[in-house]
Design an enzyme around this catalytic site. Structure first.
Site, PDB file in Angstrom:
ATOM      1  N   HIS A 363      36.223   2.042 -32.361  1.00 14.74           N
ATOM      2  CA  HIS A 363      36.442   3.320 -33.012  1.00 14.74           C
ATOM      3  C   HIS A 363      37.209   3.157 -34.322  1.00 14.74           C
ATOM      4  O   HIS A 363      36.855   3.711 -35.356  1.00 14.74           O
ATOM      5  CB  HIS A 363      37.220   4.206 -32.025  1.00 14.74           C
ATOM      6  CG  HIS A 363      37.403   5.586 -32.510  1.00 14.74           C
ATOM      7  ND1 HIS A 363      38.297   6.441 -31.947  1.00 14.74           N
ATOM      8  CD2 HIS A 363      36.822   6.244 -33.508  1.00 14.74           C
ATOM      9  CE1 HIS A 363      38.244   7.580 -32.600  1.00 14.74           C
ATOM     10  NE2 HIS A 363      37.352   7.485 -33.531  1.00 14.74           N
ATOM     11  N   GLU A 604      16.690  -2.242 -30.314  1.00 13.55           N
ATOM     12  CA  GLU A 604      17.964  -2.968 -30.238  1.00 13.55           C
ATOM     13  C   GLU A 604      17.924  -4.079 -29.197  1.00 13.55           C
ATOM     14  O   GLU A 604      18.857  -4.858 -29.069  1.00 13.55           O
ATOM     15  CB  GLU A 604      19.090  -2.009 -29.843  1.00 13.55           C
ATOM     16  CG  GLU A 604      19.227  -0.819 -30.755  1.00 13.55           C
ATOM     17  CD  GLU A 604      20.484  -0.027 -30.458  1.00 13.55           C
ATOM     18  OE1 GLU A 604      21.493  -0.288 -31.099  1.00 13.55           O
ATOM     19  OE2 GLU A 604      20.443   0.850 -29.558  1.00 13.55           O
ATOM     20  N   ASP A 628      22.963  -4.741 -32.447  1.00 13.84           N
ATOM     21  CA  ASP A 628      22.684  -5.062 -31.053  1.00 13.84           C
ATOM     22  C   ASP A 628      21.516  -6.026 -30.918  1.00 13.84           C
ATOM     23  O   ASP A 628      21.536  -6.920 -30.085  1.00 13.84           O
ATOM     24  CB  ASP A 628      22.404  -3.783 -30.251  1.00 13.84           C
ATOM     25  CG  ASP A 628      23.698  -3.158 -29.781  1.00 13.84           C
ATOM     26  OD1 ASP A 628      24.569  -3.898 -29.307  1.00 13.84           O
ATOM     27  OD2 ASP A 628      23.844  -1.929 -29.916  1.00 13.84           O
ATOM     28  N   CYS A 675      19.094   0.359 -39.356  1.00 15.01           N
ATOM     29  CA  CYS A 675      20.380   1.037 -39.494  1.00 15.01           C
ATOM     30  C   CYS A 675      21.546   0.188 -39.013  1.00 15.01           C
ATOM     31  O   CYS A 675      22.653   0.672 -38.855  1.00 15.01           O
ATOM     32  CB  CYS A 675      20.369   2.380 -38.771  1.00 15.01           C
ATOM     33  SG  CYS A 675      20.121   2.229 -36.999  1.00 15.01           S
TER      34      CYS A 675
HETATM   35  C1  PEP Z   1      23.071  -1.346 -33.964  1.00 13.18           C
HETATM   36  O1  PEP Z   1      23.179  -1.767 -32.827  1.00 13.18           O
HETATM   37  O2  PEP Z   1      22.637  -2.031 -34.912  1.00 13.18           O
HETATM   38  C2  PEP Z   1      23.476   0.032 -34.287  1.00 13.18           C
HETATM   39  C3  PEP Z   1      23.215   0.550 -35.449  1.00 13.18           C
HETATM   40  O3  PEP Z   1      24.170   0.711 -33.350  1.00 13.18           O
HETATM   41  P1  PEP Z   1      25.706   0.484 -32.997  1.00 13.18           P
HETATM   42  O4  PEP Z   1      26.293  -0.453 -34.017  1.00 13.18           O
HETATM   43  O5  PEP Z   1      26.350   1.806 -33.010  1.00 13.18           O
HETATM   44  O6  PEP Z   1      25.624  -0.142 -31.646  1.00 13.18           O
HETATM   45 MG    MG Z   2      23.527  -0.387 -31.212  1.00 11.70          MG
END
Ligand code: PEP
Ligand code: MG
Length: 754
Positions: A363, A604, A628, A675
């Site tokens: 966080h 992911e 991920d 992303c």
């Molecule tokens: C990712 O896993 O690349 C992602 C964008 O999600 P988070 O970082 O929130 O797990």
């Molecule tokens: Mg993720």
């Protein structure tokens, strides 16, 4: 045996410094193994020589004087082989080398084991005996176990010395690097302000008192407050407890008496130690003595003394918190930084963050990225309690912290800070221009958000949409699940702020390392456990409420997109779509007229890569979460600094996976976005564009850099570069080839560099 091991490690852990730790090791290991000699040699990284650092049994006058080259003698032999050497008669071994100073000619048998920490040979632990005999298997494995456990402790003691600018030989050391993981990009130089965990005596470091009288006064006030608390508590409980139980409070009050604990603490403060340190010394001394007692009743008293110590400490810390003065360039350091701690530092003074625990997806890292504060997370080897007031360098690009910076290193980082500032200022004018390559290819750049604070920064940097709104962030700062109305209001703010630009809201992605205090998930293997869509499909009430809130929030704006995290099977998408349609018809039934938003799936998990063709048929878009995907493809925990070197989004396997997803989307005629953090790495963004990505979504801080780079390059060149790196089989080679090519094109200024 296990108990002996544990006891020795505990004792070594509590040692004041490295020499004291080594002395304890040689004494205790000699006792435990019943040998005549136990010695420790450490390898000096500067001279590459082993130095006899501590011994029981050899001449102590040889300590610090006897040294061997890294391949010399039996010690060098153990270190080079990186495994135990067990000899019945050491003198006949060809590697044996005799040192008259040690008097070791009397000892025939020899067992040496290497001390290795994170692949680095730090030294050798040796036992010797007069009698000619081979040490047995049990003895050998005891010493190996001991050494493995002590390696970390020695490394910690070494790091603690290094923090104070001292090598273990007492020489000056500079530029000591502590590795963590990147939390938020950027670099900073500043003065550390350490926030200790509340009421944890073990974490209290030694520190000279700035004003002895003030420390004495602080301590007396704290003592008085605890005494008052005890009296209040005792009278409150008087009717519920038996007299013998109530007597405990009298014991506490007696302990607090000036004649008892209080006096001892005062005496230590008078020697110049600050109140918290003096308290820790006295309490741990008493606790240690009680714990050694045979009488179970008296042993139990250790708990009382600890409790009392914690109570006094809490008052001392509270007083310290109120008096805290933040330097102009504050680097906040803590075991686990919390948003509340962040809030206490005046914004203009906070230049960097270091958290011993946590990861890039914690966080606080998300908050730090939103605020643009360079951050290192997971600096587990940093003896953080000892750095208060010291100058540190925080390198949030590489996840590194430096202590005692040399003039040269400081100059280098000041230059980076300056370059970064100039770069950011120079890129401000890009805000209004679109991201178009030199050969006319348009590449939409979106942002990842989570907080309202992200909105202004994102728009300020010319974001063209939100590719990932992490809905768990507003959930994390609450102390219960937010209601549908509350969620609706939060989502409305995001949708309105970006309107008419699209906002991609991800359904609640908790589990893994993202915990809600009010919905704890305890698992041995959380990243392979109940996470993301798995949680929300098991709790349709949470999923439905959230989806309804999103849909209603989009009323009249119509810029909502919904995205599903952690999909590993087709049926999860079917189930989720079913719930989304149900929520949609409920919203229509309530009279809220909204169009059905586009729905996408996050890629992911490796399984989703292999089923990308099927998945893309079911939804409107795919979005690759490279954070991920990299961790699952490479089986490398994205938050574990110990394996951070193996975590590489430019790994050929990750690139192949991305190409596969891109082909699936292209063939289906549906958009693909990325992303994960990779999209915000300017060099990686070139490859993603070349693969045919339709949207890159990143943190707002990096957006201008990515835009600048993509505007300088042609899609054709990007494709040629992609073809070239796809032939490589090594992630480091991919990175260096990519960086070199971009530098040769004169585009190096936005690449992260040391
Ligand atoms: C990712 O896993 O690349 C992602 C964008 O999600 P988070 O970082 O929130 O797990
Ligand atoms: Mg993720």
């Amino acid at each position: 045996m296990l108990n002996t091991l544990r006891r020795i490690v505990q004792e070594v852990n509590a040692a004041r410094d490295l020499p004291a730790a080594l002395d304890i090791i040689v004494q205790r290991v000699r006792e435990a193994m019943g040998t005549e000699v136990c010695s420790v040699y450490l390898l000096d990284p500067d001279t590459s020589r082993y130095v006899l650092m501590a011994t029981e049994g050899l001449n102590k006058s040889a300590v610090g004087l006897v040294t061997l080259a890294s391949n010399e003698g039996l010690i060098g032999y153990v270190g080079t082989r990186e495994e135990p050497v067990n000899l019945e008669d050491a003198a006949v071994h060809p590697k044996f080398r005799y040192f008259a100073e040690t008097g070791e000619e009397r000892f025939a048998s020899f067992l040496g084991v290497p001390i290795i920490h994170h692949r680095r040979v730090m030294g050798v632990l040796v036992v010797q005996q007069k009698a000619r005999r081979q040490f047995d298997e049990g003895e050998e494995s005891f010493l190996v176990t001991m050494s493995a456990q002590l390696a970390g402790v020695i490394a910690h003691a070494e790091a603690t010395g290094a923090i104070r600018g001292l090598g273990w030989g007492g020489e000056v050391v500079q530029d000591t690097r502590f590795d963590g993981v990147p939390g938020a990009p950027g670099v900073a130089i500043g003065q550390a302000v350490v926030i200790l965990p509340p009421a944890d005596l073990n974490a209290v470091p030694d520190k000279p008192a700035v004003d002895i009288d003030a420390e004495l006064a602080l301590f007396r006030t704290a003592l008085e407050s605890v005494r008052r608390d005890m009296q209040t508590l005792s009278s409150k409980l008087a009717s519920q407890l038996r007299p013998e139980e109530l007597a405990l409070f009298d014991v506490y009050l007696m302990m607090l008496d000036d004649a008892a604990l209080g006096n001892e603490v005062v005496a230590i403060i008078r020697t110049g130690q600050w109140a918290q340190g003096a308290l820790r010394e006295v309490i741990s001394d008493h606790v240690g003595r009680f714990e050694l007692m045979d009488d179970p009743y008296l042993r139990e008293r250790a708990t009382d003394v600890k409790d009392l110590g914690r109570r006094i400490l809490a008052y001392l810390q509270e007083a310290g918190r109120q008096d805290r003065v933040y330097p102009e360039q504050t680097i906040l350091v803590s075991e686990e930084i919390t948003p509340v701690m962040l809030g206490e530092v005046p914004k203009e003074k906070l230049v960097g963050l270091v958290s011993v625990l946590g990861s890039g997806s914690s966080h606080v890292a998300i908050l730090a990225r939103a605020m643009g504060v360079p951050t290192v997370m997971g600096a587990v080897d940093l003896p953080y309690t000892r750095v208060d007031g010291l100058e540190l360098i925080v390198d949030g690009n590489h996840g590194e912290v430096y202590s005692n910076p040399s003039q040269e290193l400081r100059r280098h980082y000041l230059e980076l800070v300056r370059e970064e500032r100039e770069l950011v200022q120079g890129l401000e004018k890009l805000r209004e221009v679109p991201c178009i390559t030199t050969d006319g290819h348009r590449m939409p750049l979106w942002v990842n958000t989570g907080l309202l604070a992200d909105v202004a920064r994102s728009l300020d940097r010319g974001a063209e949409g939100v590719g990932l709104y992490r809905t768990e962030v507003p959930f994390m700062i609450q102390d219960r699940f937010p209601s549908e109305k509350e969620q609706q209001a939060t989502y409305r703010e995001q949708l309105e702020a970006f309107h008419p630009l699209p906002v991609t809201m991800r359904s609640l992605d908790i589990g893994g390392d993202k915990a809600l205090t009010y919905f704890p998930i305890k698992e041995d293997n959380p990243f392979l456990g109940w996470r993301g869509i798995r949680v929300t499909l098991d709790h349709p009430e949470i999923f439905l409420v959230q989806t309804r809130a999103m849909l209603k929030a989009s009323h009249g704006l119509n810029n909502l997109r919904i995205m599903l995290p952690m999909i590993s099977s087709i049926f999860e998408v079917e189930d989720a779509l079913h719930l989304i349609h149900r929520a949609y018809s409920e919203v229509l039934d309530e009279g809220v007229d909204v169009p059905m938003p586009p729905v996408g799936v996050m890629i992911e998990v490796p399984a989703a890569v292999y089923q990308a063709r099927e998945l893309v048929q079911m939804v409107d878009f795919l979005s690759v979460g490279t954070n991920d995907l990299t961790q699952y493809l490479l089986a490398v925990d994205r938050n574990n600094p110990r394996v951070a070197d193996l975590y590489h989004s430019l790994h050929p396997a990750v690139l192949q996976a991305l190409v596969k997803v891109a082909h699936a989307c292209r063939d289906a005629g549906k958009p693909m976005s990325v992303c994960g953090e990779m999209a915000g790495d300017p060099a990686a963004a070139v490859l993603l564009m070349a693969m045919g990505c339709d949207v890159l979504s990143m943190n707002a801080t990096n957006l201008p850099k990515v835009k600048w780079l993509l505007r300088q390059i042609s899609l054709e060149d990007a494709k040629a570069l992609l073809d070239e790196v796809l032939l490589l089989d090594n992630p480091h080679l991919v990175q260096s080839t990519l960086h070199l090519a971009l530098k040769n094109m004169g585009l190096g200024k936005v690449l992260s560099q040391r």
